[in-house]
Enzyme design. Structure first.
Site, short mmCIF file in Angstrom:
data_model
loop_
_atom_site.label_atom_id
_atom_site.label_comp_id
_atom_site.label_asym_id
_atom_site.label_seq_id
_atom_site.Cartn_x
_atom_site.Cartn_y
_atom_site.Cartn_z
N GLY A 23 1.90 2.58 10.59
CA GLY A 23 2.89 3.65 10.45
C GLY A 23 3.56 4.06 11.75
O GLY A 23 4.23 5.08 11.81
N SER B 18 2.75 -1.86 10.45
CA SER B 18 4.18 -1.95 10.78
C SER B 18 4.77 -3.33 10.53
O SER B 18 5.61 -3.80 11.31
CB SER B 18 4.44 -1.49 12.23
OG SER B 18 4.10 -0.13 12.37
N HIS C 43 -9.69 1.44 4.38
CA HIS C 43 -8.42 1.67 5.07
C HIS C 43 -8.63 2.72 6.16
O HIS C 43 -9.42 3.65 6.00
CB HIS C 43 -7.36 2.16 4.07
CG HIS C 43 -6.00 2.19 4.69
ND1 HIS C 43 -5.59 3.23 5.49
CD2 HIS C 43 -4.99 1.28 4.69
CE1 HIS C 43 -4.37 2.97 5.93
NE2 HIS C 43 -3.98 1.79 5.46
N GLY D 37 2.61 -0.86 4.33
CA GLY D 37 2.82 0.52 3.91
C GLY D 37 4.31 0.83 3.78
O GLY D 37 4.94 0.54 2.76
N GLY D 38 4.88 1.39 4.83
CA GLY D 38 6.27 1.88 4.80
C GLY D 38 7.28 0.91 4.21
O GLY D 38 8.09 1.29 3.35
N GLU E 146 -7.05 5.20 7.07
CA GLU E 146 -6.86 6.61 6.67
C GLU E 146 -8.09 7.12 5.91
O GLU E 146 -8.44 8.30 6.01
CB GLU E 146 -5.58 6.73 5.83
CG GLU E 146 -4.35 6.59 6.73
CD GLU E 146 -3.17 5.88 6.11
OE1 GLU E 146 -3.08 5.83 4.86
OE2 GLU E 146 -2.33 5.35 6.87
N ASN F 158 0.87 -1.18 0.00
CA ASN F 158 0.00 0.00 0.00
C ASN F 158 0.91 1.23 0.00
O ASN F 158 1.40 1.65 1.05
CB ASN F 158 -0.89 -0.02 1.25
CG ASN F 158 -1.76 1.22 1.33
OD1 ASN F 158 -1.86 1.98 0.36
ND2 ASN F 158 -2.38 1.43 2.48
N TRP F 159 1.11 1.78 -1.19
CA TRP F 159 2.07 2.90 -1.30
C TRP F 159 1.51 4.22 -0.80
O TRP F 159 2.24 5.20 -0.67
CB TRP F 159 2.52 3.04 -2.76
CG TRP F 159 3.54 2.03 -3.17
CD1 TRP F 159 4.12 1.09 -2.37
CD2 TRP F 159 4.12 1.86 -4.47
NE1 TRP F 159 5.03 0.33 -3.09
CE2 TRP F 159 5.04 0.80 -4.38
CE3 TRP F 159 3.94 2.50 -5.70
CZ2 TRP F 159 5.78 0.36 -5.48
CZ3 TRP F 159 4.68 2.07 -6.78
CH2 TRP F 159 5.60 1.01 -6.69
N LYS F 160 0.20 4.27 -0.58
CA LYS F 160 -0.42 5.52 -0.12
C LYS F 160 -0.01 6.67 -1.05
O LYS F 160 0.11 6.48 -2.24
CB LYS F 160 -0.05 5.79 1.35
CG LYS F 160 -0.24 4.54 2.22
CD LYS F 160 -0.07 4.80 3.68
CE LYS F 160 -0.20 3.50 4.45
NZ LYS F 160 -0.25 3.67 5.88
#
Ligand code: PGA
Length: 249
Positions: free
Chosen positions: A174, A211, A96, A232-233, A98, A10-12
């Site tokens: 995150g 994470s 999601h 994500g990260g 966010e 998930n590159w956001k």
């Protein structure tokens, strides 16, 4: 039954032309022969076409981070499923944290997205998860029940493989603080039983997100009800994402 594992990036709102090219260049043909797991990447909208071209022949699925639940029309800033289908995309993220907490998408809004994705024959990765305050107040399972029922009651019509759930505790996204294997397993087991009891979907694929990193992926992926990760990260660069995809090699 053995459920195929899914590793979804998930590159956001990250990675632009140069980073997208570097990512696909570095990942190269490493996924081509994969059969027991699927690799998914969700670039930002402006880079979907570039990524789709670069992903060709690499056995990597492209997915979209968002869409609107209307066919087309006066929805400034939105992207339709028809547009995504036009680019060869048929997997979308819904729910999601966010989108729920930052963009304010309500249960009703998410229910409409789930319905529309199914109507259009898209596969959904539906995200659920509690905040830290909800966990501390002992509301963990009630929150998850609510998120699942508000989206699915009378509304789950797609083939089993087209609904994937991602359990992502909000406090783990995150933050560098992942749920432990035991905490995640407890919830995945709960979600599996819930989906079996209410919808007859015992074998639903359930990803963990929050994470996930090379140093905790093994603890999470060896849990019996964790079928992969939404990342994500650690998914932004090919080297760390590859360590997650190939965690057992
Ligand atoms: P993270 O994000 O891996 O950076 O915690 C996960 C997600 O938001 O899907």
């Amino acid at each position: 039954m053995t459920r195929k594992k899914i590793f979804a990036a998930n590159w956001k709102m990250n990675n632009m032309t140069a980073e997208v090219a570097t990512f696909f260049g570095a990942i190269g043909d490493s996924c081509v022969a994969l059969k027991d797991r699927e690799v998914i990447v969700t670039p930002s909208f402006p880079y979907l076409a570039q990524a789709a071209a670069l992903a060709k022949g690499k056995n990597i699925t492209l997915a979209a981070q968002n869409f609107h639940f209307e066919e087309n029309g006066a929805f400034t800033g939105e992207v339709s499923l028809t547009m995504l289908a036009d680019l060869g995309i048929r997997t979308v993220l819904i729910g999601h944290s966010e989108r729920r907490h930052v963009m304010g998408e309500s249960h009703e809004h998410l229910r409409k997205k789930v319905a529309f994705a199914q109507k259009k024959g898209f596969r959904t990765i539906f995200c659920i998860g509690e905040t830290l305050a909800q966990r501390e107040k002992g509301e963990l399972f009630a929150v998850i029940d609510m998120q699942l029922s508000s989206a699915f009651d009378g509304n789950l019509t797609c083939p089993p493989e087209d609904m994937v759930i991602a359990y992502e505790p909000v406090w783990a996204i995150g933050t560098g603080v992942n749920a432990t294997g035991a905490q995640a397993q407890e919830m995945h087991d709960y979600v599996r039983k819930f989906m079996d009891k209410h919808y007859g979907r015992k074998d639903i694929t359930i990803l963990y997100g929050g994470s996930v990193k090379p140093d905790n992926v093994k603890e999470l992926m060896t849990m019996p009800d964790i079928d992969g990760a939404l990342v994500g990260g650690a998914s932004l660069k090919a080297d760390s994402f590859s360590k997650l995809i190939f965690w057992d090699r």
